[in-house]
Write an enzyme that holds these catalytic residues in place. Structure first.
Site, PDB file in Angstrom:
ATOM      1  N   LYS A  13       0.841  -1.208   0.000  1.00 19.45           N
ATOM      2  CA  LYS A  13       0.000   0.000   0.000  1.00 19.45           C
ATOM      3  C   LYS A  13       0.876   1.258   0.000  1.00 19.45           C
ATOM      4  O   LYS A  13       0.688   2.141  -0.828  1.00 19.45           O
ATOM      5  CB  LYS A  13      -0.918   0.029   1.239  1.00 19.45           C
ATOM      6  CG  LYS A  13      -1.881  -1.143   1.329  1.00 19.45           C
ATOM      7  CD  LYS A  13      -2.812  -1.019   2.532  1.00 19.45           C
ATOM      8  CE  LYS A  13      -2.108  -1.122   3.860  1.00 19.45           C
ATOM      9  NZ  LYS A  13      -1.522  -2.455   4.139  1.00 19.45           N
ATOM     10  N   ARG A  88      -9.348   0.108   8.726  1.00 20.67           N
ATOM     11  CA  ARG A  88      -8.823  -1.230   8.978  1.00 20.67           C
ATOM     12  C   ARG A  88      -9.776  -2.048   9.824  1.00 20.67           C
ATOM     13  O   ARG A  88      -9.441  -3.147  10.249  1.00 20.67           O
ATOM     14  CB  ARG A  88      -7.490  -1.114   9.709  1.00 20.67           C
ATOM     15  CG  ARG A  88      -6.282  -1.074   8.791  1.00 20.67           C
ATOM     16  CD  ARG A  88      -5.023  -0.932   9.632  1.00 20.67           C
ATOM     17  NE  ARG A  88      -3.925  -1.685   9.100  1.00 20.67           N
ATOM     18  CZ  ARG A  88      -2.884  -1.148   8.470  1.00 20.67           C
ATOM     19  NH1 ARG A  88      -2.822   0.129   8.261  1.00 20.67           N
ATOM     20  NH2 ARG A  88      -1.910  -1.915   8.043  1.00 20.67           N
ATOM     21  N   ARG A 127      11.828  -6.207   4.879  1.00 20.71           N
ATOM     22  CA  ARG A 127      11.709  -4.754   5.093  1.00 20.71           C
ATOM     23  C   ARG A 127      12.408  -4.356   6.397  1.00 20.71           C
ATOM     24  O   ARG A 127      13.114  -3.355   6.441  1.00 20.71           O
ATOM     25  CB  ARG A 127      10.232  -4.341   5.110  1.00 20.71           C
ATOM     26  CG  ARG A 127      10.043  -2.838   5.259  1.00 20.71           C
ATOM     27  CD  ARG A 127       8.597  -2.390   5.156  1.00 20.71           C
ATOM     28  NE  ARG A 127       7.783  -2.934   6.234  1.00 20.71           N
ATOM     29  CZ  ARG A 127       6.490  -2.721   6.391  1.00 20.71           C
ATOM     30  NH1 ARG A 127       5.845  -1.975   5.504  1.00 20.71           N
ATOM     31  NH2 ARG A 127       5.824  -3.243   7.395  1.00 20.71           N
ATOM     32  N   ARG A 129      11.305  -3.182   9.420  1.00 18.57           N
ATOM     33  CA  ARG A 129      10.893  -2.043  10.262  1.00 18.57           C
ATOM     34  C   ARG A 129      10.802  -2.525  11.717  1.00 18.57           C
ATOM     35  O   ARG A 129      10.807  -3.741  11.957  1.00 18.57           O
ATOM     36  CB  ARG A 129       9.518  -1.575   9.743  1.00 18.57           C
ATOM     37  CG  ARG A 129       9.199  -0.137  10.017  1.00 18.57           C
ATOM     38  CD  ARG A 129       7.966   0.302   9.264  1.00 18.57           C
ATOM     39  NE  ARG A 129       6.773  -0.406   9.691  1.00 18.57           N
ATOM     40  CZ  ARG A 129       5.635  -0.432   9.017  1.00 18.57           C
ATOM     41  NH1 ARG A 129       5.533   0.217   7.878  1.00 18.57           N
ATOM     42  NH2 ARG A 129       4.601  -1.097   9.479  1.00 18.57           N
ATOM     43  N   ARG A 140      -0.225  -9.312  13.087  1.00 21.33           N
ATOM     44  CA  ARG A 140      -0.825  -8.347  12.148  1.00 21.33           C
ATOM     45  C   ARG A 140      -1.659  -9.061  11.079  1.00 21.33           C
ATOM     46  O   ARG A 140      -2.702  -8.565  10.654  1.00 21.33           O
ATOM     47  CB  ARG A 140       0.272  -7.496  11.506  1.00 21.33           C
ATOM     48  CG  ARG A 140       0.726  -6.390  12.454  1.00 21.33           C
ATOM     49  CD  ARG A 140       2.139  -5.965  12.197  1.00 21.33           C
ATOM     50  NE  ARG A 140       2.315  -5.298  10.929  1.00 21.33           N
ATOM     51  CZ  ARG A 140       3.506  -5.110  10.364  1.00 21.33           C
ATOM     52  NH1 ARG A 140       4.594  -5.546  10.937  1.00 21.33           N
ATOM     53  NH2 ARG A 140       3.587  -4.490   9.212  1.00 21.33           N
TER      54      ARG A 140
HETATM   55  P1  B4P Z   1       4.718  -1.603   2.053  1.00 22.05           P
HETATM   56  O1  B4P Z   1       4.364  -0.765   0.877  1.00 22.05           O
HETATM   57  O2  B4P Z   1       5.602  -0.937   3.094  1.00 22.05           O
HETATM   58  O3  B4P Z   1       3.467  -2.268   2.779  1.00 22.05           O
HETATM   59  P2  B4P Z   1       2.174  -1.665   3.514  1.00 22.05           P
HETATM   60  O4  B4P Z   1       1.054  -2.482   3.005  1.00 22.05           O
HETATM   61  O5  B4P Z   1       2.072  -0.176   3.325  1.00 22.05           O
HETATM   62  O6  B4P Z   1       2.575  -1.923   5.059  1.00 22.05           O
HETATM   63  P3  B4P Z   1       1.814  -2.032   6.454  1.00 22.05           P
HETATM   64  O7  B4P Z   1       0.356  -2.325   6.261  1.00 22.05           O
HETATM   65  O8  B4P Z   1       2.631  -3.017   7.228  1.00 22.05           O
HETATM   66  O9  B4P Z   1       2.028  -0.639   7.196  1.00 22.05           O
HETATM   67  P4  B4P Z   1       1.149   0.470   7.966  1.00 22.05           P
HETATM   68  O10 B4P Z   1       2.059   1.604   8.201  1.00 22.05           O
HETATM   69  O11 B4P Z   1      -0.115   0.766   7.205  1.00 22.05           O
HETATM   70  O12 B4P Z   1       5.466  -2.899   1.476  1.00 22.05           O
HETATM   71  C1  B4P Z   1       6.089  -3.854   2.321  1.00 22.05           C
HETATM   72  C2  B4P Z   1       7.416  -4.303   1.762  1.00 22.05           C
HETATM   73  O13 B4P Z   1       7.225  -4.995   0.528  1.00 22.05           O
HETATM   74  C3  B4P Z   1       8.386  -3.155   1.444  1.00 22.05           C
HETATM   75  O14 B4P Z   1       9.654  -3.515   1.865  1.00 22.05           O
HETATM   76  C4  B4P Z   1       8.312  -2.990  -0.061  1.00 22.05           C
HETATM   77  O15 B4P Z   1       9.520  -2.534  -0.618  1.00 22.05           O
HETATM   78  C5  B4P Z   1       8.013  -4.426  -0.507  1.00 22.05           C
HETATM   79  N1  B4P Z   1       7.204  -4.471  -1.732  1.00 22.05           N
HETATM   80  C6  B4P Z   1       6.183  -3.647  -2.080  1.00 22.05           C
HETATM   81  N2  B4P Z   1       5.669  -4.021  -3.269  1.00 22.05           N
HETATM   82  C7  B4P Z   1       6.381  -5.121  -3.674  1.00 22.05           C
HETATM   83  C8  B4P Z   1       6.326  -5.983  -4.814  1.00 22.05           C
HETATM   84  N3  B4P Z   1       5.455  -5.788  -5.811  1.00 22.05           N
HETATM   85  N4  B4P Z   1       7.187  -7.016  -4.881  1.00 22.05           N
HETATM   86  C9  B4P Z   1       8.092  -7.240  -3.890  1.00 22.05           C
HETATM   87  N5  B4P Z   1       8.190  -6.462  -2.793  1.00 22.05           N
HETATM   88  C10 B4P Z   1       7.356  -5.414  -2.677  1.00 22.05           C
HETATM   89  O16 B4P Z   1       0.708  -0.174   9.391  1.00 22.05           O
HETATM   90  C11 B4P Z   1       1.590  -0.380  10.497  1.00 22.05           C
HETATM   91  C12 B4P Z   1       0.859  -0.453  11.842  1.00 22.05           C
HETATM   92  O17 B4P Z   1       0.260   0.854  12.178  1.00 22.05           O
HETATM   93  C13 B4P Z   1      -0.335  -1.432  11.962  1.00 22.05           C
HETATM   94  O18 B4P Z   1       0.077  -2.762  12.250  1.00 22.05           O
HETATM   95  C14 B4P Z   1      -1.151  -0.779  13.131  1.00 22.05           C
HETATM   96  O19 B4P Z   1      -0.615  -1.121  14.404  1.00 22.05           O
HETATM   97  C15 B4P Z   1      -0.973   0.721  12.907  1.00 22.05           C
HETATM   98  N6  B4P Z   1      -2.099   1.265  12.111  1.00 22.05           N
HETATM   99  C16 B4P Z   1      -2.000   1.717  10.833  1.00 22.05           C
HETATM  100  N7  B4P Z   1      -3.229   2.100  10.367  1.00 22.05           N
HETATM  101  C17 B4P Z   1      -4.115   1.874  11.390  1.00 22.05           C
HETATM  102  C18 B4P Z   1      -5.528   2.034  11.526  1.00 22.05           C
HETATM  103  N8  B4P Z   1      -6.287   2.492  10.529  1.00 22.05           N
HETATM  104  N9  B4P Z   1      -6.112   1.667  12.701  1.00 22.05           N
HETATM  105  C19 B4P Z   1      -5.379   1.207  13.717  1.00 22.05           C
HETATM  106  N10 B4P Z   1      -4.044   1.013  13.654  1.00 22.05           N
HETATM  107  C20 B4P Z   1      -3.401   1.348  12.502  1.00 22.05           C
END
Ligand code: B4P
Length: 184
Positions: A13, A88, A127, A129, A140
């Protein structure tokens, strides 16, 4: 245009959001980034949120919903915004419906990025983090299956979800997203 990106943790995302904001004039709203910034700045909200993020749990609605409601009412969102990681849970989806109605904002286009669990675990471990360890990732994914999947069903019932295969090159996946957005 208002856009919602949904998908499991690690589905890309945040990665695709970077591409979208380059081509479409929308404000980027990522609760994950906002919460991590609070933590970095050492705010009370950030400290509280971090307790949940480290366990892989959702940060409580009273923190996140208020934060998003404030952000959405800022001037740069008037011309369109993209939510990356909100809603979410069903309660967040319903809160968002109310916010949009109250502020007379356009119905969002929903993009659901689909990726298998094995691939997600692999990507997140790479990744690296602070919340990307095996135990937190498992939690998660459980939260996603239990609390976020119903959000996708909720929007699907309204007939407004565009499913995108999130496996493949970042450019190829973005090309599919672009096709959907250019058709709106
Ligand atoms: P990302 O792009 O970083 O993945 P994401 O879906 O955005 O991450 P996530 O859901 O974990 O994070 P968020 O901050 O929202 O990609 C992951 C990895 O894959 C990267 O290293 C990237 O380079 C690689 N990649 C991407 N595309 C690729 C492809 N096509 N092929 C290969 N590799 C690829 O959430 C973090 C935390 O914040 C949650 O757990 C929660 O505690 C909190 N939070 C966030 N939103 C919330 C909400 N609405 N309510 C309550 N808590 C919330």
């Amino acid at each position: 245009m208002n856009i919602i990106l949904v998908g499991p943790p690690g589905s890309g995302k945040g990665t695709q959001a970077e591409n979208i904001i380059k081509d479409y004039k929308v404000a980027h709203i990522s609760p994950g980034d906002m919460l991590r910034k609070h933590k970095k700045d050492g705010t009370e909200l950030g400290m509280k949120a971090n307790e949940y993020m480290q366990k892989g749990e959702l940060v409580p609605d009273e923190i996140v919903v208020k934060m998003i409601e404030q952000r959405i009412s800022e001037d740069d969102c008037k011309g369109g915004f993209m939510l990356d990681g909100f809603p979410r849970s069903l309660s967040q989806a319903k809160a968002l419906d109310e916010m949009l109605e109250k502020q007379n904002m356009e119905k969002p286009v929903i993009i659901n990025i689909v990726v298998s669990e094995d691939e997600l675990v692999d990507r997140l471990l790479k990744r690296g983090r602070a919340d990307d360890n095996e135990e937190t990732i498992k939690s998660r994914l459980k939260v996603f299956n239990g609390q976020t999947s119903p959000v996708i069903e909720y929007y699907s019932e309204k007939g407004s979800v565009h499913e995108i295969n999130g496996v493949g090159s970042i450019e190829g996946i973005y090309a599919e997203i672009k096709k959907v957005l250019d058709n709106q």
